[in-house]
Design a protein around this motif. Structure first.
Motif, mmCIF file in Angstrom:
data_model
loop_
_atom_site.group_PDB
_atom_site.id
_atom_site.type_symbol
_atom_site.label_atom_id
_atom_site.label_comp_id
_atom_site.label_asym_id
_atom_site.label_seq_id
_atom_site.Cartn_x
_atom_site.Cartn_y
_atom_site.Cartn_z
ATOM 1 N N SER A 299 19.891 -19.222 47.384
ATOM 2 C CA SER A 299 19.068 -18.780 46.249
ATOM 3 C C SER A 299 17.885 -19.701 45.958
ATOM 4 O O SER A 299 17.228 -19.546 44.933
ATOM 5 N N LYS A 300 17.610 -20.639 46.844
ATOM 6 C CA LYS A 300 16.537 -21.603 46.567
ATOM 7 C C LYS A 300 15.167 -20.958 46.472
ATOM 8 O O LYS A 300 14.265 -21.492 45.819
ATOM 9 N N THR A 301 14.993 -19.821 47.112
ATOM 10 C CA THR A 301 13.680 -19.171 47.091
ATOM 11 C C THR A 301 13.539 -18.171 45.948
ATOM 12 O O THR A 301 12.479 -17.579 45.787
ATOM 13 N N TRP A 302 14.578 -17.953 45.168
ATOM 14 C CA TRP A 302 14.464 -17.048 44.037
ATOM 15 C C TRP A 302 13.482 -17.621 43.020
ATOM 16 O O TRP A 302 13.439 -18.847 42.819
ATOM 17 N N PRO A 303 12.681 -16.797 42.370
ATOM 18 C CA PRO A 303 11.747 -17.320 41.357
ATOM 19 C C PRO A 303 12.439 -18.162 40.289
ATOM 20 O O PRO A 303 11.852 -19.121 39.770
ATOM 21 N N ALA A 304 13.688 -17.846 39.963
ATOM 22 C CA ALA A 304 14.406 -18.599 38.935
ATOM 23 C C ALA A 304 14.731 -20.018 39.373
ATOM 24 O O ALA A 304 15.035 -20.873 38.530
ATOM 25 N N LEU A 305 14.657 -20.292 40.679
ATOM 26 C CA LEU A 305 15.028 -21.600 41.199
ATOM 27 C C LEU A 305 13.947 -22.276 42.024
ATOM 28 O O LEU A 305 14.000 -23.495 42.239
ATOM 29 N N ALA A 306 12.971 -21.527 42.509
ATOM 30 C CA ALA A 306 11.975 -22.081 43.428
ATOM 31 C C ALA A 306 11.149 -23.169 42.751
ATOM 32 O O ALA A 306 10.722 -23.025 41.602
ATOM 33 N N LYS A 307 10.941 -24.256 43.475
ATOM 34 C CA LYS A 307 10.118 -25.350 42.950
ATOM 35 C C LYS A 307 8.677 -24.883 42.794
ATOM 36 O O LYS A 307 8.124 -24.238 43.683
ATOM 37 N N SER A 309 7.636 -22.681 40.759
ATOM 38 C CA SER A 309 7.552 -21.300 40.284
ATOM 39 C C SER A 309 7.255 -21.273 38.792
ATOM 40 O O SER A 309 7.783 -22.092 38.024
ATOM 41 N N ASP A 310 6.425 -20.330 38.384
ATOM 42 C CA ASP A 310 6.139 -20.165 36.958
ATOM 43 C C ASP A 310 7.323 -19.564 36.213
ATOM 44 O O ASP A 310 7.326 -19.538 34.986
ATOM 45 N N HIS A 311 8.300 -19.064 36.968
ATOM 46 C CA HIS A 311 9.461 -18.423 36.355
ATOM 47 C C HIS A 311 10.729 -19.240 36.563
ATOM 48 O O HIS A 311 11.831 -18.718 36.420
ATOM 49 N N LYS A 312 10.566 -20.519 36.897
ATOM 50 C CA LYS A 312 11.730 -21.370 37.105
ATOM 51 C C LYS A 312 12.483 -21.525 35.788
ATOM 52 O O LYS A 312 11.910 -21.853 34.760
ATOM 53 N N TRP A 313 13.798 -21.310 35.864
ATOM 54 C CA TRP A 313 14.602 -21.320 34.650
ATOM 55 C C TRP A 313 14.872 -22.747 34.184
ATOM 56 O O TRP A 313 15.451 -23.566 34.900
ATOM 57 N N ASN A 314 14.429 -23.047 32.997
ATOM 58 C CA ASN A 314 14.785 -24.254 32.277
ATOM 59 C C ASN A 314 14.794 -23.893 30.793
ATOM 60 O O ASN A 314 14.537 -22.739 30.423
ATOM 61 N N SER A 315 15.078 -24.852 29.943
ATOM 62 C CA SER A 315 15.201 -24.540 28.517
ATOM 63 C C SER A 315 13.931 -23.925 27.964
ATOM 64 O O SER A 315 13.971 -22.910 27.250
ATOM 65 N N GLU A 316 12.799 -24.526 28.281
ATOM 66 C CA GLU A 316 11.536 -24.042 27.724
ATOM 67 C C GLU A 316 11.252 -22.611 28.157
ATOM 68 O O GLU A 316 10.889 -21.750 27.331
ATOM 69 N N TYR A 317 11.430 -22.311 29.441
ATOM 70 C CA TYR A 317 11.133 -20.968 29.933
ATOM 71 C C TYR A 317 12.109 -19.942 29.363
ATOM 72 O O TYR A 317 11.702 -18.852 28.926
#
Length: 718
Positions: A299-307, A309-317
């Protein structure tokens, strides 16, 4: 010599403390029988690992309890993360209670009792009850009444601040509509009604439900005012000496224990790097053989995880994307589910000290926040083609033929604090699943189909299960038994374990018992670096999806026909196919899958809209589905393909032997069986068989199994 003339024997002189010790023994025995005191409900303390490199011991903060080092560990003993906030000790410590010093006045010394705090704090009537009964009485109080009770005595101060009491009050009052969770950094002086604070506080490891109740209660009463006053927050517990209670100590212990490295070190689940996995390898070697598989980097290439990415999941996003949306959180120990905004839930995770914290397990996240679905669904199709959602033409995700509304629940957003997770269960409706950690690591323990984990007692019908209510209690109580299971001479019966990291995807085959423990992320490279919020540490975020494929279709059909009472995920939605019709409508929908036919579900039934004449139907596609269904029906009639379920022609003779064949039983009979007066554990003990070896042989030969390790049970976390 006459009897009168014989000199009387002198009785040995009793110790000054003899009568006090005898009274103490009688009280201990009486309270043990009543479910309190020195009983088996208190989990034992395992010996801490010798490895001093335990990165799990102090990351939750708070320091150690009495006799503990700063990192929460004790040399040669077992470590906890923080001391009991109210000073409660196990009941056995009452034998070490010291009388008042000699300087005390004689009246006090004469009245001294080792359990004097409880003795005097409850009075002559209430002290006859055990501590669980006292908590039951307090559970009938409303908030103001409970606040009054805690001011009555030192013992009621500790009992009245039991975290679960305030949780239940808050959930019953605001659980459905939602509530505000004050920030863990709320000032001990004041907090504004909008949730902002005017200072710094150190509230940690003291629980948060009383503050939640006080804040929301005050806010509702003052909401009509133009400028509501500030609210005093951050309840600061006062430790009380002389509180001896296994009831109070146990729930704290099951939440505050330090994770031992030996609990996390074993890795036995088959593992492959993503680039070595193809659809053919996955289906033939793992899905069809029903074997778990950890796919590293899938899953490293998923937008939620990709380095980057504007859609990388963290608290702020996540907070920005889910603004003004609420999610459902549940717990096996809570009376009701709760609605949380993600902002409130993350604040709850920071200060929760419950034994079984509320776990955000939301099935409607894709509808509420479609962006979250887009952040991984496209990446899933590219990186894991064998798991394409709705790809029924390739024999995957077959429930999708019922439509989004008609199918049982199948995908969830999962968020939880560190040391939360799900106790042992089998995934619902005979489905396979995949699970992808997005933030935080997950520790997995699997038991093969037909091998019941230690401490888990399914009922013969499979409708109920008796097990520890929390993950912590299982680790503290049954870890040694689990370690012994690793040495089973039959390798096929040994448990499997692994730790899944963000970027990995885990395949969970149907029929496997499994438990999940969220262990957070303490590595700088994983969470908290690269601009992500440090608040992500200790909070787990994951995605999971259950599905039916050609490999488990036969068991799913058999399950839908014979386990109607255990079908889940479609009982509380009007648009879903009802459980009693699910098997029939699923078959009908499978046969309706062709290019010229749109299949949809209306009012729980499959309807077809023909786009062209029957003469234009694609016979080859229809033939493929007829063949698939016929082969699955044939295997289904022959028996279960997975050892988790066993149909018996005679009544089940063991609690773990499997499930009786109740396909022809009436609904009334099933209900009476599920609601029998005796407890699950009592029924399990009554129906246990004397030996295990004979049952194992019967199970392997395809006949009715009676092994204490073979379980027939289907259980959904929801």
């Amino acid at each position: 010599e006459t009897e009168q003339s014989r000199p009387a024997k002198k009785r040995p002189r009793k110790s000054p403390h003899y009568h006090r010790l005898r009274e103490l023994e009688r009280n201990a025995a009486r309270r043990t029988l009543n479910g309190n005191g020195m009983n088996g409900s208190l989990p034992p303390l395992p010996v801490a690992d010798d490895d001093d490199d335990d990165d799990e011991c102090d990351d939750a903060g708070g320091g150690g309890g009495d006799g503990m080092d700063e990192d929460g560990s004790e040399k040669g003993g077992f470590g906890t993360l923080f001391g009991h906030p109210y000073g409660a000790l196990p009941y056995g410590n009452i034998h070490l209670a010291a009388p008042p010093p000699a300087s005390s006045s004689p009246p006090i010394k004469q009245q001294w009792h080792p359990d004097t705090v409880r003795h005097t704090g409850l009075g002559p009537l209430l002290r006859q009850l055990n501590d669980e009964q006292v908590l039951s009485i307090l559970s009938f109080c409303d908030g103001p009444s409970l606040c009054g009770a805690v001011t009555s005595s030192r013992f009621l101060y500790v009992a009245g601040h039991h975290e679960e009491l305030w949780r239940d009050l808050a959930l019953r009052r605001w659980g459905e509509e939602g509530f505000t969770v004050p920030s863990p950094d709320a000032a001990s002086a004041s907090c504004n009604t909008d949730g902002t604070t005017d200072g710094a506080s150190k509230r940690k490891n003291t629980g948060c439900w009383k503050d939640i109740y006080a804040y929301n209660h005050h806010h509702n009463k003052t909401s009509h005012q133009s400028k509501p006053p500030t609210i005093t927050l951050a309840h600061d517990p006062m430790p009380m000496s002389g509180i001896y209670s296994d009831t109070f100590f146990r729930s704290w212990l099951c939440r505050s224990f330090a994770l031992q490295p030996s609990w996390l070190s074993t890795h036995t689940v088959p593992t492959l790097p993503h680039h070595e996995v193809t659809t053919s390898i996955f289906v033939k070697e793992y899905e069809e053989k029903n074997i778990p598989l950890l796919i590293k980097g899938a899953s490293k290439t998923w937008p939620a995880l990709a380095k980057g990415s504007d859609h990388k999941w963290n608290s702020e996003y996540l907070l920005k994307t889910t603004a003004n949306k609420t999610f459902r959180a549940t717990s096996g120990a809570a009376p009701l589910p709760a609605s949380f905004s993600l902002s409130n839930y993350l604040k709850y995770c920071t200060s929760s000290t419950e034994e079984a914290p509320l776990y955000l397990f939301d099935r409607t996240f894709a509808t509420k926040v479609p962006q979250l679905l887009e952040d991984f669904d496209g990446g899933l199709k590219d990186s894991c083609a064998w798991w394409k959602r709705g790809d029924e033409e390739s024999g995957h995700d077959l429930f999708s033929v019922l439509g989004e509304g008609g199918r049982p629940d199948y995908q969830w957003l999962i968020v939880g604090p560190k040391r939360s997770g799900s106790c042992f269960h089998i995934d619902p409706n005979c489905t396979h699943a995949w699970n992808a950690p997005i933030i935080g690591r997950k520790r997995w323990i699997f038991y093969p189909p037909g091998v019941t984990p230690p401490g888990v007692f399914p009922s013969p019908s499979g409708d109920d299960v008796c097990m520890p209510i929390s993950i912590g209690e299982w680790f503290l109580t049954f870890w040694d038994a689990h370690v012994e299971r690793r040495k089973d001479p039959d390798v096929a019966r040994r448990p499997l374990e692994c730790t899944a990291y963000p970027g990995d995807v885990l395949f969970v085959p149907h029929g496997w018992w499994h438990m999940v423990l969220n262990i957070g992320d303490d590595d700088d490279d994983a969470v908290g670096s690269g601009g992500e919020s440090k608040d992500d540490r200790g909070v787990s975020v994951a995605l999971t999806r259950n599905y039916v494929s050609a490999s488990n279709l036969s068991d799913v059909l058999r399950f839908l026909d014979t386990r109607v009472s255990q079908i889940s995920g479609c009982r509380d939605r009007k648009e879903a196919v009802p459980p009693e019709e699910l098997g029939r409508e699923f078959r009908r929908a499978l046969l309706s899958v062709e290019k010229e036919t749109n299949t949809k579900v209306v009012g729980g039934r499959v309807e077809e809209e023909k786009k062209c004449d029957e003469s234009q139907n694609n016979d080859s596609d229809r033939g493929k589905w007829v063949d698939l269904l016929e082969r699955a029906e044939k295997r289904s009639k022959e028996g279960w393909g997975c050892g988790a379920w066993v149909d018996l022609s005679t009544p089940c003779t063991n609690n773990n032997s499997g499930l009786s064949n109740d396909s022809n039983a009436s609904n009334e009979e099933k209900q009476r069986s599920a609601t029998t007066g005796s407890s699950i554990l009592a029924r399990a003990k009554q129906q246990s068989c004397p030996t295990e070896d004979a049952a194992l042989g019967a199970n392997r030969s395809g006949t009715a199994a009676t092994s204490s390790s073979s379980g027939g049970f289907s259980f959904s976390f929801l």
